[in-house]
Write a protein that holds these residues in place. Sequence first.
Motif, PDB file in Angstrom:
ATOM      1  N   ARG A  49       0.840  -1.196   0.000  1.00 30.09           N
ATOM      2  CA  ARG A  49       0.000   0.000   0.000  1.00 30.09           C
ATOM      3  C   ARG A  49       0.874   1.244   0.000  1.00 30.09           C
ATOM      4  O   ARG A  49       1.820   1.345   0.782  1.00 30.09           O
ATOM      5  CB  ARG A  49      -0.903  -0.007   1.232  1.00 30.09           C
ATOM      6  N   ASP A  54      -4.831   4.192  -1.379  1.00 26.20           N
ATOM      7  CA  ASP A  54      -4.373   3.024  -2.130  1.00 26.20           C
ATOM      8  C   ASP A  54      -4.962   1.766  -1.499  1.00 26.20           C
ATOM      9  O   ASP A  54      -4.762   1.496  -0.318  1.00 26.20           O
ATOM     10  CB  ASP A  54      -2.844   2.969  -2.110  1.00 26.20           C
ATOM     11  N   THR A  56      -4.240  -1.298  -2.493  1.00 24.92           N
ATOM     12  CA  THR A  56      -3.355  -2.443  -2.715  1.00 24.92           C
ATOM     13  C   THR A  56      -3.033  -3.138  -1.396  1.00 24.92           C
ATOM     14  O   THR A  56      -2.604  -2.497  -0.443  1.00 24.92           O
ATOM     15  CB  THR A  56      -2.037  -1.989  -3.369  1.00 24.92           C
ATOM     16  N   GLN A 147      -1.663   7.179 -10.681  1.00 24.40           N
ATOM     17  CA  GLN A 147      -2.741   6.977  -9.718  1.00 24.40           C
ATOM     18  C   GLN A 147      -3.788   6.011 -10.246  1.00 24.40           C
ATOM     19  O   GLN A 147      -4.316   5.173  -9.505  1.00 24.40           O
ATOM     20  CB  GLN A 147      -3.397   8.320  -9.373  1.00 24.40           C
ATOM     21  N   ARG A 150      -2.443   2.452  -9.964  1.00 29.46           N
ATOM     22  CA  ARG A 150      -2.501   1.978  -8.591  1.00 29.46           C
ATOM     23  C   ARG A 150      -3.930   1.602  -8.200  1.00 29.46           C
ATOM     24  O   ARG A 150      -4.159   0.591  -7.514  1.00 29.46           O
ATOM     25  CB  ARG A 150      -1.970   3.040  -7.640  1.00 29.46           C
ATOM     26  N   THR A 151      -4.897   2.418  -8.628  1.00 29.29           N
ATOM     27  CA  THR A 151      -6.290   2.150  -8.283  1.00 29.29           C
ATOM     28  C   THR A 151      -6.757   0.840  -8.885  1.00 29.29           C
ATOM     29  O   THR A 151      -7.383   0.010  -8.203  1.00 29.29           O
ATOM     30  CB  THR A 151      -7.196   3.296  -8.771  1.00 29.29           C
ATOM     31  N   GLY A 154      -4.839  -2.094  -7.261  1.00 25.91           N
ATOM     32  CA  GLY A 154      -5.301  -2.295  -5.899  1.00 25.91           C
ATOM     33  C   GLY A 154      -6.638  -3.011  -5.851  1.00 25.91           C
ATOM     34  O   GLY A 154      -6.852  -3.900  -5.014  1.00 25.91           O
TER      35      GLY A 154
END
Length: 227
Positions: A49, A54, A56, A147, A150-151, A154
């Motif tokens: 994370r 986040d 993740t 971003q 990552r989204t 995750g």
Amino acid sequence: MAQRLVFPDPYAAADLLTFAGRAARTGDGAVHLQATGGMLRTTAAPLVRQGLLDATPTILGMRVLPADPELECDLVVEAVTLQSASDDPCAVVLPDTAVAPTLWSSAPLPRTGWEDLGELPADALRARAAWGMSAVAHALPFDPGEQVVRTVRGRIWSEPDDEVAGMPRGVAFVAVTMGFLGDQPERVPVRGCGRWTRLSFRRGHVLWRGPAHTGMTGVRATGASLG
């Protein structure tokens, strides 16, 4: 002279560098080195994370290697800074400075108290990792920003997956990314201790810190025994 990690043979030294090379390409690129009693425990976080928003999951990869019995250390370094020693194939040169401990490296891993939860076929993990990688690729728009990546990652890697006993699908991703899945069929023991779950492959371990195991659905067999 730079500080070194000394191993009993060149294979163990090369093993560490291979692990570090994989760790450098994923997660935060750090490796946690802990040595005592003639063993070196190397840990990395291929999924981790980063930031409050986040999703993740933090899932670790770990490999244990034989080392000099007199070696004692506990430090975190950037994976890319570990180098083979030019004058000794059994040694790995450490960087001049370590990095600050991360949240994942500061969490104490249980050494005892692990309980058997069952086992999973390695093929199931390989299949779910492939599915997840394909899902990430298809969900990303053209030229996504960091971003957005990552989204999406995750969301997909944090989803509980029935094919991996309800654990986050990311445990399969870490197993593949760190090279723990070999070519031979394998049944992977799953053990739990408090909030930790550990998948123990022949080549290493995957660890996830999630909810307590009270009420957790037991690991089920997902096919005939593979040997």
